[in-house]
Design a protein around this motif. Structure first.
Motif, mmCIF file in Angstrom:
data_model
loop_
_atom_site.group_PDB
_atom_site.id
_atom_site.type_symbol
_atom_site.label_atom_id
_atom_site.label_comp_id
_atom_site.label_asym_id
_atom_site.label_seq_id
_atom_site.Cartn_x
_atom_site.Cartn_y
_atom_site.Cartn_z
ATOM 1 N N ALA A 1 -16.260 -0.551 2.228
ATOM 2 C CA ALA A 1 -15.007 -0.293 2.934
ATOM 3 C C ALA A 1 -13.989 -1.391 2.653
ATOM 4 O O ALA A 1 -12.799 -1.121 2.441
ATOM 5 N N THR A 2 -14.434 -2.635 2.650
ATOM 6 C CA THR A 2 -13.524 -3.750 2.371
ATOM 7 C C THR A 2 -13.045 -3.715 0.920
ATOM 8 O O THR A 2 -11.856 -3.928 0.639
ATOM 9 N N TYR A 3 -13.958 -3.437 -0.008
ATOM 10 C CA TYR A 3 -13.568 -3.406 -1.413
ATOM 11 C C TYR A 3 -12.609 -2.257 -1.695
ATOM 12 O O TYR A 3 -11.592 -2.428 -2.389
ATOM 13 N N MET A 4 -12.898 -1.087 -1.139
ATOM 14 C CA MET A 4 -12.009 0.050 -1.352
ATOM 15 C C MET A 4 -10.651 -0.179 -0.696
ATOM 16 O O MET A 4 -9.621 0.291 -1.207
ATOM 17 N N ALA A 5 -10.618 -0.888 0.431
ATOM 18 C CA ALA A 5 -9.337 -1.194 1.072
ATOM 19 C C ALA A 5 -8.461 -2.015 0.132
ATOM 20 O O ALA A 5 -7.249 -1.782 0.025
ATOM 21 N N ALA A 6 -9.061 -2.972 -0.578
ATOM 22 C CA ALA A 6 -8.290 -3.787 -1.525
ATOM 23 C C ALA A 6 -7.826 -2.953 -2.716
ATOM 24 O O ALA A 6 -6.676 -3.077 -3.167
ATOM 25 N N LYS A 7 -8.707 -2.102 -3.241
ATOM 26 C CA LYS A 7 -8.312 -1.228 -4.344
ATOM 27 C C LYS A 7 -7.135 -0.336 -3.941
ATOM 28 O O LYS A 7 -6.186 -0.141 -4.698
ATOM 29 N N MET A 8 -7.227 0.193 -2.736
ATOM 30 C CA MET A 8 -6.188 1.086 -2.242
ATOM 31 C C MET A 8 -4.871 0.344 -2.082
ATOM 32 O O MET A 8 -3.805 0.846 -2.457
ATOM 33 N N GLN A 9 -4.933 -0.846 -1.503
ATOM 34 C CA GLN A 9 -3.711 -1.614 -1.288
ATOM 35 C C GLN A 9 -3.063 -1.978 -2.613
ATOM 36 O O GLN A 9 -1.832 -1.942 -2.749
ATOM 37 N N ASP A 10 -3.884 -2.311 -3.590
ATOM 38 C CA ASP A 10 -3.354 -2.640 -4.915
ATOM 39 C C ASP A 10 -2.672 -1.431 -5.544
ATOM 40 O O ASP A 10 -1.622 -1.552 -6.179
ATOM 41 N N ALA A 11 -3.254 -0.238 -5.353
ATOM 42 C CA ALA A 11 -2.695 0.972 -5.955
ATOM 43 C C ALA A 11 -1.441 1.452 -5.221
ATOM 44 O O ALA A 11 -0.465 1.868 -5.852
ATOM 45 N N LEU A 12 -1.467 1.398 -3.902
ATOM 46 C CA LEU A 12 -0.364 1.947 -3.115
ATOM 47 C C LEU A 12 0.804 0.975 -2.962
ATOM 48 O O LEU A 12 1.933 1.398 -2.729
ATOM 49 N N ASP A 13 0.522 -0.307 -3.062
ATOM 50 C CA ASP A 13 1.574 -1.316 -2.893
ATOM 51 C C ASP A 13 1.340 -2.461 -3.871
ATOM 52 O O ASP A 13 0.852 -3.528 -3.497
ATOM 53 N N PRO A 14 1.660 -2.249 -5.162
ATOM 54 C CA PRO A 14 1.379 -3.273 -6.175
ATOM 55 C C PRO A 14 2.018 -4.624 -5.876
ATOM 56 O O PRO A 14 1.494 -5.666 -6.282
ATOM 57 N N LYS A 15 3.138 -4.646 -5.142
ATOM 58 C CA LYS A 15 3.805 -5.908 -4.845
ATOM 59 C C LYS A 15 3.098 -6.708 -3.745
ATOM 60 O O LYS A 15 3.470 -7.849 -3.479
ATOM 61 N N SER A 16 2.100 -6.129 -3.129
ATOM 62 C CA SER A 16 1.427 -6.808 -2.028
ATOM 63 C C SER A 16 0.483 -7.906 -2.490
ATOM 64 O O SER A 16 -0.027 -8.675 -1.670
ATOM 65 N N ASP A 17 0.231 -8.009 -3.795
ATOM 66 C CA ASP A 17 -0.713 -9.007 -4.316
ATOM 67 C C ASP A 17 -2.066 -8.846 -3.629
ATOM 68 O O ASP A 17 -2.640 -9.786 -3.075
ATOM 69 N N ALA A 18 -2.580 -7.618 -3.681
ATOM 70 C CA ALA A 18 -3.777 -7.286 -2.913
ATOM 71 C C ALA A 18 -4.983 -8.130 -3.298
ATOM 72 O O ALA A 18 -5.787 -8.495 -2.434
ATOM 73 N N TRP A 19 -5.127 -8.461 -4.589
ATOM 74 C CA TRP A 19 -6.323 -9.210 -4.991
ATOM 75 C C TRP A 19 -6.223 -10.676 -4.602
ATOM 76 O O TRP A 19 -7.256 -11.338 -4.415
ATOM 77 N N LYS A 20 -5.025 -11.178 -4.452
ATOM 78 C CA LYS A 20 -4.875 -12.528 -3.873
ATOM 79 C C LYS A 20 -5.322 -12.499 -2.415
ATOM 80 O O LYS A 20 -6.068 -13.392 -1.965
ATOM 81 N N SER A 21 -4.879 -11.472 -1.673
ATOM 82 C CA SER A 21 -5.318 -11.324 -0.286
ATOM 83 C C SER A 21 -6.825 -11.171 -0.210
ATOM 84 O O SER A 21 -7.480 -11.745 0.670
ATOM 85 N N PHE A 22 -7.384 -10.378 -1.127
ATOM 86 C CA PHE A 22 -8.832 -10.166 -1.151
ATOM 87 C C PHE A 22 -9.558 -11.495 -1.330
ATOM 88 O O PHE A 22 -10.544 -11.785 -0.632
ATOM 89 N N TYR A 23 -9.085 -12.312 -2.255
ATOM 90 C CA TYR A 23 -9.697 -13.618 -2.473
ATOM 91 C C TYR A 23 -9.625 -14.486 -1.220
ATOM 92 O O TYR A 23 -10.626 -15.049 -0.771
#
Length: 866
Positions: A346-368
Motif C-alpha cells: 500500500a505504501t509503495y503503490m501510494a508513492a507510484k500513484m503520487q509520482d504518476a498523478l502529480d509529477p511535480k510532487s517529487d514523490a520519490w523524495k518524499s518516499f525516501y
C-alpha cells in the motif's frame, strides 16, 4: 507428543502434521494451530450481525454464523465480549456451552457435515479505550459518536467469529441507534426502520472480507455526497467540524486514486461502494475497511493554513488506504506473519500513484524521507526482525506493526521493481491479484507471480530480503591519484551480526559528481562482499561519489572521506532536491555512526540551511539538528550552540523571501528547540501576534508554543495554558490542553498522568499525543522514576491497546532519556525479565538502539569536539 513449536516447524517444512489436542486450541488468543485446524474444516462463512447501540457502555448483539463444515470435529468460535447470553446450533439450544472468555466450543453432536447455522446472543463493551466499539463524546454540541476498530484480531471482542484472516466471510449488518443518528458500514445502506427502541439501519451483504475488516460507525454525522466520474462517495464527519472540512478535495482524491489503481492493476474496484468516515480521536492515520474507509479526523482537518507537505501527506494516506482495497482487502495475507504484504504494498503503490498523478510532487523524495530513516533506525538495531515475522498467536500481532512492515517493506519493493523492471513488476502484480481475488495469499505467491512475469527466479531474493533480518552497510572506498580515479570499490557488511555474513543481492546506481560537467550514473550489481566499479576508473577526480542514486538500494551508504568533506563544504550546490535530500541523510548517518561529530552537523546546518528552498529538506534537516542539539550534544556543547541555532531558525521563519512551507518548518523547529532566556521571551510574546510566517497564527501552532512554555517551566507558561484553554474550548482544544499539561515539570502532575494512562475513560489518541510531552528530554529527571514501570507494563499494553500504541509507548519513554543511567536501567530490565515475550523484547531493543547511539556519540565527542 509433539509440542506446538514442533508442529509449526513441521507445517512450515511441508512435512506430516499432527493435530494438537483440541483443549489446547481453546487457549487465549487465536493460535496459528487453531487457525490451521479451522482452515481445514470450515469454508463458505457468512455472518448476519445485529447490534443495539442505544445504551452508553454496552452493545447487545446477535450473530448468526453460517458455514460449511468438513469432517466430524467440534467447532471453535472466538469471543472475548462482555457476556454470552445464549447459543443455538442448527435450531437446538446448546446448554452449558463451553465458554472460557476467549473461545466457544460447539460440540460435534450439535453439528452436521455440510451447512450449519449457529445463533449467539451476546454483549460487547463500548468505551473510550480498550473496547472494540470506541466512543467519542463531543462536548461542543453534547453529541456522541461510535466506531469500530478491529485490526488485527479484535473482531472476536465484538462478536463471536472465526477471527483469522483466511476465513473470509460475507457480512450482513443491522444497527439499532437513537432516531437522530445515521450509520455507515461495509455494505451499502438498504433502509432505515423506526421502532420503539430507535432507528434500525439495515445494510447490504458485503463481498467476502476478513473479520478484521468488518466495520461500522454510528452517530449524528453530517454527510457530504458527491459523484466523481461514475463513482458516488459519501463522506461522514462530525457535525461540529463540518465547516472546517475540505470535503470536495478529500472525496476527489479518493475517487482519483481508485480510478488510477483500476488502470494499474487491470481490475475494477473490488467492492460495491466506497464511503469515507473522518473518525474523531482515531488512533492512527487511516483504516482500509472495504466500503467504509476510516481516516483520522485530526490529520485531515486543518485548523490553520496547511503547508504543501501536510497536503501531500494527507494525499499519501488516502492513496495508501485506497491501494489497500486491492492489496489487503481483495487479496489478504493468509496469516499476520505476512502483514508486510498489504502494508508494504500500500505504501509503495501510494508513492507510484503520487509520482504518476502529480509529477511535480517529487514523490520519490518524499518516499525516501518518510521511509528510509525510519526503516534503517529499526533494522540497524539488535531488535530487528525479518519482514516476514513468525507469529504463533494473533495476540502478538500488534508487535508486528512498525517500521519493518511499513517502511522497510515498501523500500525492498522498490528494489524488487528496479531489479525486474516496471513492465514485469506490473504484470506480476496483476497476475497475483487475479489468481487470488477475494482469497488469501502469501509472500511466496507474490514472488512467484512477479518471477514468472520477469522470467527469473526470485527465491534467493526473497530469502535475502523477506526472511533475513537486518540490512547492509554499503561502504564507498575511493582512491584518487594525479587528478583521476584510481579505484572505486563498494563493500557491503551487515549492520548487525544477527544478519549473518552473507552478502545481499543489491542492484544500485553509483553517482559520480565531477568538478565540472554532468553527473554520471553507473548501474552496479553488488552481490558479493565487495565489487570494483570498473567504469569509474580513469575518470577525472570527482567532487563526491554516492552509491545509491535514485534510492533503489536498501542499505545505509557510508560515504568516503573525500565525499564527506566536499558535501560539508558545499552541499547546496547539488541542484537535484531528491539527491540533495539523500546526501543530507548520508551525512546524518555518519553522525549516528559516531563518524562525524554532532557539532559538525549542527554547524553545517546553521551555515547551509539559509540557502535551502526545499520545504521537505528543511523539515528533515532541522529535525535532525534538533536531535543533535537536544540529545547527542553534551550539556556544555548544547549551551554553547543553542543561541546560534535559535538565531538561525528565527531568521529563517522571518525570511519573507521564502515560501510559507519553508518558513513554517523553521517556525516549528524554533518552537521545539527554543530555550535561551531571550528566545523564551520572544516565544511568549509571539503568542500575542495576529500573524506569523505570513499567515494567521492558528490553534495548532499556538498550542505548540504553549506546550513548550509549560515544558520549560516558563514564568508565563501556566497562565498561557489557562488563556489558550479559554480561547479554544473545542474538542481538539481539549486534547491539546491535555497534551500541554502533560509537559508540566511537576512530579505530582507526572504521577497523575501516568496513572490515568491505564484507565478506560481516556482515549488512546489523547494518550499517544501526550507521551512525548510527558517524556520531554528537559524533564528526564522527573520521568526517570516511570521508565521501569513503563517497561513492566508492556504485556498489559499489548493486551489492552491498539496497534502502533506499544511502539509509541516504548519509543517515548525510552526516547526521553539520553544518559548512561537510563541505558543501564533498560539493560537491567532486559536481564531480569527473562519471562518477557520475544516480540516485546525486540520492541524494547529497537527503541533502545537510539539511546545506545546517543550515549556512544556523547562519549566519542564529549571531551574533544571538533
Amino acid at each position: 507428543m509433539q509440542t506446538l513449536a514442533l508442529l509449526l516447524v513441521a507445517a512450515l517444512a511441508g512435512g506430516p502434521r499432527t493435530e494438537p489436542p483440541q483443549d489446547s486450541l481453546m487457549s487465549p488468543g487465536v493460535s496459528e494451530a487453531l487457525a490451521r485446524y479451522r482452515r481445514d474444516r470450515i469454508r463458505d462463512v457468512r455472518y448476519d450481525l445485529a447490534f443495539d447501540l442505544t445504551a452508553r457502555d454496552t452493545a447487545s448483539g446477535r450473530a448468526i454464523v453460517r458455514f460449511v463444515r468438513r469432517g466430524d470435529d467440534d467447532v471453535i468460535l472466538d469471543f472475548r465480549g462482555t457476556a454470552l447470553s445464549s447459543i443455538r446450533a442448527n435450531g437446538d439450544e446448546v446448554p452449558n456451552v463451553e465458554f472460557n472468555g476467549a473461545h466457544i466450543r460447539i460440540p460435534r453432536s450439535y453439528l452436521r457435515r455440510g451447512e450449519n447455522r449457529i445463533e449467539v446472543a451476546f454483549s460487547a463493551l463500548i468505551a473510550a479505550a480498550g473496547a472494540s466499539i470506541i466512543r467519542v463524546d463531543d462536548r461542543t454540541d453534547a453529541t456522541t459518536y461510535l466506531y469500530t476498530l478491529l485490526v488485527p484480531a479484535d473482531a472476536n471482542q465484538l462478536f463471536p467469529s472465526f477471527d483469522q484472516p483466511d476465513l473470509k466471510a460475507r457480512v450482513s449488518l443491522a444497527l439499532t441507534t437513537p432516531l437522530e443518528w445515521s450509520a455507515v458500514a461495509n455494505g451499502a445502506a438498504l433502509r432505515v426502520d423506526s421502532t420503539s427502541r430507535g432507528a434500525v439501519h439495515l445494510f447490504r451483504e458485503s463481498e467476502p472480507i476478513s473479520t478484521y475488516l468488518v466495520a461500522f460507525a454510528a452517530g449524528p454525522w453530517a454527510t457530504v455526497q458527491s459523484t466523481v466520474g461514475n463513482r458516488p462517495i459519501t463522506l461522514y464527519v462530525r457535525r461540529s467540524r463540518l465547516a472546517e472540512v475540505d470535503a470536495d478535495s478529500i472525496i476527489a482524491e479518493n475517487a482519483r486514486a481508485a480510478t488510477w489503481l483500476e488502470g494499474y492493476f487491470g481490475s475494477p474496484f473490488p467492492f460495491h461502494k466506497l464511503d469515507l468516515v473522518l473518525a474523531p480521536a482515531f488512533p492512527f492515520g487511516g483504516m482500509e475497511h472495504p466500503g467504509a474507509v476510516f481516516y483520522s479526523e485530526e490529520r485531515f482537518v486543518f485548523r490553520e493554513r496547511p503547508t504543501p507537505q501536510q497536503l501531500l501527506g494527507r494525499t499519501a494516506t488516502i492513496y495508501h488506504e485506497i491501494a489497500h482495497q486491492w492489496f489487503g482487502d481483495l487479496v489478504t495475507m493468509k496469516w499476520f506473519d505476512d502483514l508486510w504484504l498489504k502494508e508494504g504494498f500500500a505504501t509503495y503503490m501510494a508513492a507510484k500513484m503520487q509520482d504518476a498523478l502529480d509529477p511535480k510532487s517529487d514523490a520519490w523524495k518524499s518516499f525516501y524521507l518518510r521511509n528510509k530513516p525510519l526503516a534503517y533506525a529499526v533494522d540497524g538495531s539488535e531488535g530487528t526482525t525479518p519482514v516476514w515475522q513468525r507469529l504463533d498467536n494473533l495476540d502478538q500481532a500488534k508487535s508486528n506493526y512498525g517500521a519493518i512492515v511499513y517502511n522497510k517493506a515498501p523500500s525492498i519493493l522498490k528494489q524488487l521493481n528496479y531489479l525486474v523492471g516496471d513492465s514485469a513488476f506490473r504484470s506480476g502484480v496483476q497476475r497475483f491479484l487475479t489468481r487470488h481475488a477475494y482469497e488469501n495469499a502469501t509472500w511466496q505467491d507474490l514472488l512467484s507471480a512477479i518471477g514468472s512475469a520477469s522470467g527469473r527466479p526470485l527465491d534467493a531474493w526473497g530469502e535475502a530480503y523477506v526472511l533475513r533480518p537486518g540490512m547492509p552497510i554499503i561502504e564507498q572506498r575511493l582512491e584518487v591519484r594525479n587528478g583521476r580515479i584510481q579505484s572505486l570499490t563498494l563493500r557491503q557488511r551487515p549492520a548487525r551480526a544477527l544478519s549473518g555474513d552473507r552478502p545481499w543481492p543489491i542492484r544500485l546506481e553509483v553517482l559520480i559528481a565531477p568538478v565540472l560537467g554532468d553527473m554520471v550514473r553507473i548501474p552496479v550489481l553488488l552481490n558479493a562482499d565487495s565489487v570494483v566499479v570498473t567504469e569509474a576508473v580513469g575518470r577525472p577526480a570527482p567532487r563526491f561519489v554516492f552509491a545509491n542514486a535514485s534510492d533503489y538500494a536498501y542499505g545505509i551508504v557510508q560515504l568516503d572521506p573525500r565525499s564527506v568533506t566536499a558535501l560539508e563544504t558545499d552541499i547546496a550546490s547539488v541542484k537535484d532536491p531528491f539527491l540533495r535530500a539523500q546526501l543530507w541523510g548520508a551525512i546524518w548517518d555518519q553522525v549516528r555512526e559516531a563518524l562525524v561529530s554532532p557539532e559538525r552537523f549542527i554547524r553545517l546546518a546553521v551555515r547551509e540551511l539559509p540557502s535551502e528552498t526545499d520545504e521537505q529538506i528543511v523539515g528533515a534537516v532541522v529535525a535532525r539538528m534538533a536531535r543533535a542539539v537536544t540529545a547527542y550534544a553534551t550539556p556544555l556543547m548544547r549551551s554553547a550552540m543553542l543561541p546560534d541555532v535559535e538565531r538561525m531558525l528565527l531568521r529563517g521563519l522571518n525570511n519573507e523571501a521564502r515560501t510559507y512551507g519553508v518558513r513554517k518548518a523553521y517556525l516549528d523547529a524554533w518552537v521545539a528547540l527554543v530555550g535561551t532566556p531571550p528566545g523564551v521571551s520572544e516565544l511568549d510574546g509571539m503568542l500575542d501576534s495576529v500573524t506569523v510566517v505570513g499567515a494567521p497564527l492558528g490553534a495548532p501552532t499556538r498550542w505548540a508554543m504553549v506546550t513548550r512554555l509549560v515544558e520549560l517551566g516558563a514564568a508565563e507558561g501556566q497562565r498561557r495554558l489557562a488563556d489558550e484553554s479559554r480561547r479554544d474550548p473545542t474538542p481538539e482544544g481539549l486534547r491539546r490542553a491535555f497534551v500541554a499539561r502533560a509537559a508540566t515539570p511537576d512530579p505530582l502532575v507526572k504521577a497523575r498522568y501516568f496513572k490515568d494512562y491505564f484507565g478506560a475513560d481516556l482515549n488512546e489518541d489523547w494518550v499517544t499525543s501526550s507521551l512525548d510531552a510527558f517524556n520531554a528530554t528537559s524533564a528526564d529527571s522527573l520521568t526517570m522514576p516511570y521508565l521501569r514501570s513503563a517497561l513492566d507494563s508492556l504485556q498489559w499494553i499489548q493486551q489492552n491497546r491498539r496497534i502502533f500504541f506499544i511502539t509509541s509507548w516504548i519509543g517515548s519513554f525510552v526516547g526521553g532519556h539520553s544518559t548512561p543511567e537510563a541505558l543501564e536501567l533498560i539493560r537491567a530490565f532486559l536481564r531480569e525479565r527473562t519471562d518477557l515475550p520475544a516480540d516485546l523484547r525486540a520492541k524494547v531493543l529497537q527503541a533502545t538502539d537510539e539511546l545506545e547511539r546517543t550515549v556512544r556519540i556523547r562519549r566519542a565527542f564529549g571531551i574533544n569536539p571538533i
